[in-house]
Design a protein around this motif. Structure first.
Motif, PDB file in Angstrom:
ATOM      1  N   GLN A  36      43.970 -15.452 -32.407  1.00 59.27           N
ATOM      2  CA  GLN A  36      44.012 -16.483 -31.378  1.00 59.27           C
ATOM      3  C   GLN A  36      43.521 -17.803 -31.946  1.00 59.27           C
ATOM      4  N   ILE A  37      44.040 -18.872 -31.389  1.00 57.75           N
ATOM      5  CA  ILE A  37      43.636 -20.216 -31.787  1.00 57.75           C
ATOM      6  C   ILE A  37      43.123 -20.915 -30.534  1.00 57.75           C
ATOM      7  N   LEU A  38      41.885 -21.325 -30.579  1.00 58.73           N
ATOM      8  CA  LEU A  38      41.271 -22.047 -29.474  1.00 58.73           C
ATOM      9  C   LEU A  38      41.846 -23.457 -29.415  1.00 58.73           C
ATOM     10  N   TRP A  39      42.190 -23.919 -28.209  1.00 58.07           N
ATOM     11  CA  TRP A  39      42.699 -25.278 -28.063  1.00 58.07           C
ATOM     12  C   TRP A  39      41.607 -26.269 -28.449  1.00 58.07           C
ATOM     13  N   ARG A  40      41.975 -27.253 -29.250  1.00 54.24           N
ATOM     14  CA  ARG A  40      41.080 -28.348 -29.624  1.00 54.24           C
ATOM     15  C   ARG A  40      41.895 -29.637 -29.619  1.00 54.24           C
ATOM     16  N   PRO A  41      41.269 -30.750 -29.265  1.00 55.29           N
ATOM     17  CA  PRO A  41      42.045 -32.003 -29.199  1.00 55.29           C
ATOM     18  C   PRO A  41      42.582 -32.452 -30.551  1.00 55.29           C
ATOM     19  N   ASP A  42      41.957 -32.037 -31.630  1.00 52.57           N
ATOM     20  CA  ASP A  42      42.382 -32.475 -32.965  1.00 52.57           C
ATOM     21  C   ASP A  42      43.319 -31.477 -33.654  1.00 52.57           C
ATOM     22  N   PHE A  43      43.706 -30.416 -32.973  1.00 51.04           N
ATOM     23  CA  PHE A  43      44.568 -29.394 -33.567  1.00 51.04           C
ATOM     24  C   PHE A  43      45.980 -29.517 -33.020  1.00 51.04           C
ATOM     25  N   ARG A  44      46.949 -29.497 -33.918  1.00 47.38           N
ATOM     26  CA  ARG A  44      48.364 -29.501 -33.528  1.00 47.38           C
ATOM     27  C   ARG A  44      49.018 -28.269 -34.134  1.00 47.38           C
ATOM     28  N   LEU A  45      49.834 -27.602 -33.350  1.00 49.50           N
ATOM     29  CA  LEU A  45      50.555 -26.436 -33.844  1.00 49.50           C
ATOM     30  C   LEU A  45      51.527 -26.834 -34.943  1.00 49.50           C
ATOM     31  N   ASN A  46      51.779 -25.896 -35.857  1.00 43.46           N
ATOM     32  CA  ASN A  46      52.857 -26.043 -36.828  1.00 43.46           C
ATOM     33  C   ASN A  46      53.613 -24.714 -36.848  1.00 43.46           C
ATOM     34  N   TRP A  47      54.773 -24.713 -37.452  1.00 38.99           N
ATOM     35  CA  TRP A  47      55.603 -23.507 -37.390  1.00 38.99           C
ATOM     36  C   TRP A  47      54.933 -22.309 -38.045  1.00 38.99           C
ATOM     37  N   ALA A  48      54.029 -22.519 -38.975  1.00 42.05           N
ATOM     38  CA  ALA A  48      53.318 -21.399 -39.609  1.00 42.05           C
ATOM     39  C   ALA A  48      52.430 -20.661 -38.599  1.00 42.05           C
ATOM     40  N   ASN A  49      52.082 -21.301 -37.490  1.00 37.21           N
ATOM     41  CA  ASN A  49      51.270 -20.652 -36.457  1.00 37.21           C
ATOM     42  C   ASN A  49      52.079 -19.645 -35.635  1.00 37.21           C
ATOM     43  N   PHE A  50      53.391 -19.710 -35.684  1.00 38.99           N
ATOM     44  CA  PHE A  50      54.266 -18.840 -34.906  1.00 38.99           C
ATOM     45  C   PHE A  50      54.605 -17.622 -35.758  1.00 38.99           C
ATOM     46  N   LYS A  51      53.850 -16.560 -35.593  1.00 36.65           N
ATOM     47  CA  LYS A  51      53.934 -15.392 -36.474  1.00 36.65           C
ATOM     48  C   LYS A  51      54.614 -14.180 -35.847  1.00 36.65           C
ATOM     49  N   GLY A  52      54.984 -14.273 -34.590  1.00 40.70           N
ATOM     50  CA  GLY A  52      55.605 -13.138 -33.919  1.00 40.70           C
ATOM     51  C   GLY A  52      57.047 -12.934 -34.348  1.00 40.70           C
ATOM     52  N   ASP A  53      57.534 -11.734 -34.110  1.00 40.88           N
ATOM     53  CA  ASP A  53      58.925 -11.410 -34.406  1.00 40.88           C
ATOM     54  C   ASP A  53      59.811 -11.903 -33.266  1.00 40.88           C
ATOM     55  N   VAL A  54      60.938 -12.449 -33.630  1.00 30.90           N
ATOM     56  CA  VAL A  54      61.910 -12.891 -32.629  1.00 30.90           C
ATOM     57  C   VAL A  54      62.495 -11.638 -31.969  1.00 30.90           C
ATOM     58  N   PRO A  55      62.414 -11.562 -30.652  1.00 28.12           N
ATOM     59  CA  PRO A  55      62.962 -10.383 -29.969  1.00 28.12           C
ATOM     60  C   PRO A  55      64.473 -10.289 -30.126  1.00 28.12           C
ATOM     61  N   ASN A  56      64.987  -9.080 -30.184  1.00 27.42           N
ATOM     62  CA  ASN A  56      66.444  -8.881 -30.245  1.00 27.42           C
ATOM     63  C   ASN A  56      67.081  -9.528 -29.025  1.00 27.42           C
ATOM     64  N   GLY A  57      68.156 -10.257 -29.271  1.00 29.37           N
ATOM     65  CA  GLY A  57      68.893 -10.867 -28.173  1.00 29.37           C
ATOM     66  C   GLY A  57      68.244 -12.113 -27.592  1.00 29.37           C
ATOM     67  N   ALA A  58      67.200 -12.637 -28.244  1.00 28.29           N
ATOM     68  CA  ALA A  58      66.516 -13.831 -27.729  1.00 28.29           C
ATOM     69  C   ALA A  58      67.461 -15.024 -27.750  1.00 28.29           C
ATOM     70  N   ASN A  59      67.497 -15.746 -26.637  1.00 28.42           N
ATOM     71  CA  ASN A  59      68.311 -16.958 -26.552  1.00 28.42           C
ATOM     72  C   ASN A  59      67.486 -18.212 -26.776  1.00 28.42           C
ATOM     73  N   ALA A  60      66.185 -18.133 -26.531  1.00 33.41           N
ATOM     74  CA  ALA A  60      65.314 -19.293 -26.678  1.00 33.41           C
ATOM     75  C   ALA A  60      65.163 -19.658 -28.148  1.00 33.41           C
TER      76      ALA A  60
END
Length: 176
Positions: free
Chosen positions: A26-50
């Motif tokens: 988990q990553i705690l929200w902080r005003p100085d933190f911005r997400l980057n694509w490396a933070n997205f570590k989950g597997d894309v679900p089969n059939g995902a449209n998003a």
């Protein structure tokens, strides 16, 4: 005896929260933190449209104590991003998509603040655990509705003009 039972309930609830998030990155929200694509570590679900999904949430714990014959309550409320439950499809994502996902996390923080304020301003009776849970659940419903409104109005980040308006509104709200 009553105050000890309330403290025990608070501690038990805290332990339940810790067990739920234990082992889950988990990553705690902080005003100085911005997400980057490396933070997205989950597997894309089969059939995902998003293009991407941000898993974020609000956790809380509380404890009670007596002061001058009155029961007092201390709360901790936090917004988190869950990397292993968040995912993206690199071929269809860009910087605007990432900004859209960051705003989902920022909106979660706004609702964590709303929950914190509601809990601090509430008057509680004898069943504080249930009363806190009701406030929490109501806040989560409002958060979900707001997240859905954000996605609908921005067409999931595709409407750039509306997306920019939302960026300004959320940034301004976070500064308050």
């Amino acid at each position: 005896m009553g105050s000890i039972n309330h403290i025990k309930l608070g501690v038990l609830f805290l332990l339940a929260q810790v067990v739920w998030v234990y082992g889950q990155e988990q990553i705690l929200w902080r005003p100085d933190f911005r997400l980057n694509w490396a933070n997205f570590k989950g597997d894309v679900p089969n059939g995902a449209n998003a293009a991407a999904t941000t898993a974020s949430g609000i956790s809380y714990d509380f404890s009670t104590y007596h002061e001058g014959g009155d029961m007092k309550v201390n709360f901790n409320v936090h917004a988190y991003f869950y990397p292993t439950r968040s995912w993206y499809r690199p071929k269809v994502c860009n910087d605007n998509t990432l900004l859209h996902e960051q705003l989902h996390f920022d909106i979660t923080e706004l609702y964590a603040r709303k929950l914190r304020a509601r809990l601090q301003n509430a008057s509680f009776g004898k069943n504080i655990k249930e009363e806190v849970r009701k406030i929490y659940k109501a806040t989560l419903r409002q958060l979900n509705d707001f997240q859905n409104k954000y996605d609908a109005e921005t067409n999931y980040s595709r409407n750039l003009t509306v997306q920019e308006r939302w960026v300004g509104e959320i940034e301004a709200a976070l500064k308050q």
